[in-house]
Design a protein around this motif. Sequence first.
Motif, PDB file in Angstrom:
ATOM      1  N   ALA A 124       0.817  -1.216   0.000  1.00  0.00           N
ATOM      2  CA  ALA A 124       0.000   0.000   0.000  1.00  0.00           C
ATOM      3  C   ALA A 124       0.845   1.257   0.000  1.00  0.00           C
ATOM      4  CB  ALA A 124      -0.930  -0.014   1.215  1.00  0.00           C
ATOM      5  N   TYR A 125       2.104   1.156   0.492  1.00  0.00           N
ATOM      6  CA  TYR A 125       2.958   2.332   0.605  1.00  0.00           C
ATOM      7  C   TYR A 125       4.387   2.011   0.172  1.00  0.00           C
ATOM      8  CZ  TYR A 125      -0.735   4.301   3.577  1.00  0.00           C
ATOM      9  OH  TYR A 125      -1.928   4.766   4.054  1.00  0.00           O
ATOM     10  N   GLU A 126       5.102   3.075  -0.164  1.00  0.00           N
ATOM     11  CA  GLU A 126       6.534   3.013  -0.398  1.00  0.00           C
ATOM     12  C   GLU A 126       7.138   4.295   0.174  1.00  0.00           C
ATOM     13  OE1 GLU A 126       7.012   2.683  -4.588  1.00  0.00           O
ATOM     14  OE2 GLU A 126       6.603   4.810  -4.983  1.00  0.00           O
ATOM     15  N   PRO A 127       8.454   4.328   0.437  1.00  0.00           N
ATOM     16  CA  PRO A 127       9.050   5.533   1.022  1.00  0.00           C
ATOM     17  C   PRO A 127       8.941   6.733   0.100  1.00  0.00           C
ATOM     18  CG  PRO A 127      10.521   3.637   1.231  1.00  0.00           C
ATOM     19  CD  PRO A 127       9.415   3.223   0.298  1.00  0.00           C
ATOM     20  N   GLY A 128       8.824   7.899   0.716  1.00  0.00           N
ATOM     21  CA  GLY A 128       8.913   9.147  -0.017  1.00  0.00           C
ATOM     22  C   GLY A 128      10.306   9.715   0.139  1.00  0.00           C
ATOM     23  N   PHE A 129      11.085   9.748  -0.933  1.00  0.00           N
ATOM     24  CA  PHE A 129      12.447  10.270  -0.901  1.00  0.00           C
ATOM     25  C   PHE A 129      12.464  11.731  -1.351  1.00  0.00           C
ATOM     26  CE2 PHE A 129      13.228   5.686  -1.953  1.00  0.00           C
ATOM     27  CZ  PHE A 129      13.844   5.348  -0.758  1.00  0.00           C
ATOM     28  N   LEU A 130      13.478  12.462  -0.909  1.00  0.00           N
ATOM     29  CA  LEU A 130      13.704  13.825  -1.372  1.00  0.00           C
ATOM     30  C   LEU A 130      15.066  13.913  -2.045  1.00  0.00           C
ATOM     31  CD1 LEU A 130      12.637  15.920   1.757  1.00  0.00           C
ATOM     32  CD2 LEU A 130      11.209  15.183  -0.155  1.00  0.00           C
ATOM     33  N   PRO A 131      15.152  14.576  -3.192  1.00  0.00           N
ATOM     34  CA  PRO A 131      16.474  14.866  -3.747  1.00  0.00           C
ATOM     35  C   PRO A 131      17.150  15.921  -2.869  1.00  0.00           C
ATOM     36  CG  PRO A 131      14.768  15.907  -5.058  1.00  0.00           C
ATOM     37  CD  PRO A 131      14.060  15.054  -4.050  1.00  0.00           C
ATOM     38  N   PRO A 132      18.473  15.971  -2.863  1.00  0.00           N
ATOM     39  CA  PRO A 132      19.174  16.925  -1.986  1.00  0.00           C
ATOM     40  C   PRO A 132      18.709  18.364  -2.140  1.00  0.00           C
ATOM     41  CG  PRO A 132      20.722  15.344  -2.879  1.00  0.00           C
ATOM     42  CD  PRO A 132      19.412  15.087  -3.571  1.00  0.00           C
ATOM     43  N   ALA A 133      18.422  18.816  -3.366  1.00  0.00           N
ATOM     44  CA  ALA A 133      18.031  20.208  -3.584  1.00  0.00           C
ATOM     45  C   ALA A 133      16.736  20.549  -2.859  1.00  0.00           C
ATOM     46  CB  ALA A 133      17.884  20.483  -5.077  1.00  0.00           C
ATOM     47  N   ALA A 134      15.822  19.587  -2.740  1.00  0.00           N
ATOM     48  CA  ALA A 134      14.575  19.821  -2.016  1.00  0.00           C
ATOM     49  C   ALA A 134      14.782  19.674  -0.516  1.00  0.00           C
ATOM     50  CB  ALA A 134      13.498  18.859  -2.501  1.00  0.00           C
ATOM     51  N   ALA A 135      15.585  18.678  -0.120  1.00  0.00           N
ATOM     52  CA  ALA A 135      15.796  18.422   1.306  1.00  0.00           C
ATOM     53  C   ALA A 135      16.497  19.578   1.995  1.00  0.00           C
ATOM     54  CB  ALA A 135      16.597  17.138   1.491  1.00  0.00           C
ATOM     55  N   VAL A 136      17.378  20.266   1.274  1.00  0.00           N
ATOM     56  CA  VAL A 136      18.146  21.337   1.901  1.00  0.00           C
ATOM     57  C   VAL A 136      17.248  22.476   2.353  1.00  0.00           C
ATOM     58  CG1 VAL A 136      18.672  22.825  -0.080  1.00  0.00           C
ATOM     59  CG2 VAL A 136      20.409  22.445   1.682  1.00  0.00           C
ATOM     60  N   SER A 137      16.044  22.567   1.795  1.00  0.00           N
ATOM     61  CA  SER A 137      15.125  23.643   2.136  1.00  0.00           C
ATOM     62  C   SER A 137      14.270  23.334   3.361  1.00  0.00           C
ATOM     63  CB  SER A 137      14.202  23.938   0.952  1.00  0.00           C
ATOM     64  OG  SER A 137      14.939  24.324  -0.181  1.00  0.00           O
TER      65      SER A 137
END
Length: 336
Positions: free
Chosen positions: A66-79
């Motif tokens: 039903a689910y999978e992890p939500g990842f962030l690329p570095p450019a989004a995570a830095v914010s």
Amino acid sequence: MARDGHRRPNPFAGGGLDRATDLRADPKWLSDRKSDPSSRVVPVWRSRSLVREPARGLAGGAGDMAYEPGFLPPAAAVSCAEPRDEWIFLGLQGGDGGPDGGRALFAAEVPGPGAPARGGALDGAFDGVLDGVLDAAREFLDLRRVGAMLGQRDGSLLAYARAIVTWSRRHRFCGTCGSPTRPAQGGHVRRCGDEACGAEHFPRTDPAIIVLVTDGDRCLLGRKSIWPDGVYSTLAGFVEPGESLSEAVVREVREESGIEVGSVRYRSSQPWPFPASLMLGFRAERTGGELRVARQELADARWFDRADFARRREIGLRLPGRVSISRRLIEDWLAG
């Protein structure tokens, strides 16, 4: 020692991630990966994990999960996540075309009161940050709720991220002198900033035993008052200093139920990141004693025979959730 746990890992175990421990000591490599667009960050907000509905029918999708992890690329995570020097290197995920044999994965804590609501706008620190990165079906959820609805690899990864982020947050100050600490070794060490102290703090895991007690064709289960009505589970407790695992099993069962046990046999183990435990599953046989419930520990404890499980809907018996090793201990006994 039983080996079934190695053949069929419990939830939150068996992820197979390459932790690449040798790369933790290479600051330049870590810095480069934190800026690499192919890297991904696993965000943790208030001890919750970012999950999304899987992309059905696509290569690498989660199938029936039903689910999978939500990842962030570095450019989004830095914010929205902690500064990059606080990101914790988790390891390399192979087969993604990244450098050095895989894509670098990091865990990072997301501070602030705001978090995405399902299908809704982003609040507070998240305003606009994740737009275009994830689809609308994203949520920060408790792993205890969704762990059984994640694939083996995904559940293990999110449990790892949650546990290491929790440890890092709780050790921002030195337990020896009280000075602020700084991360080292890819975030797997927190070092005291006072040179006169210089203490190093490493992640810790608290061992806890969890045991199915049997007596012929029946087993002993207990329940806590805070659990939903009808839920009964195996007995459990933390291992105390100066105590072996088998001694902990005997003591916990005696303290909670008055039952004496022997023939303590290890079955399998499970990481339990709530916040930082390792559940060590056992089976033990009753050798004596009469059931006497320790009310300061349990609301109730009972013997259940196999017929009770066959008619559990009729008698209102509910098993623990599938995310827990307790469920597996019971089901393995019923199948045996």
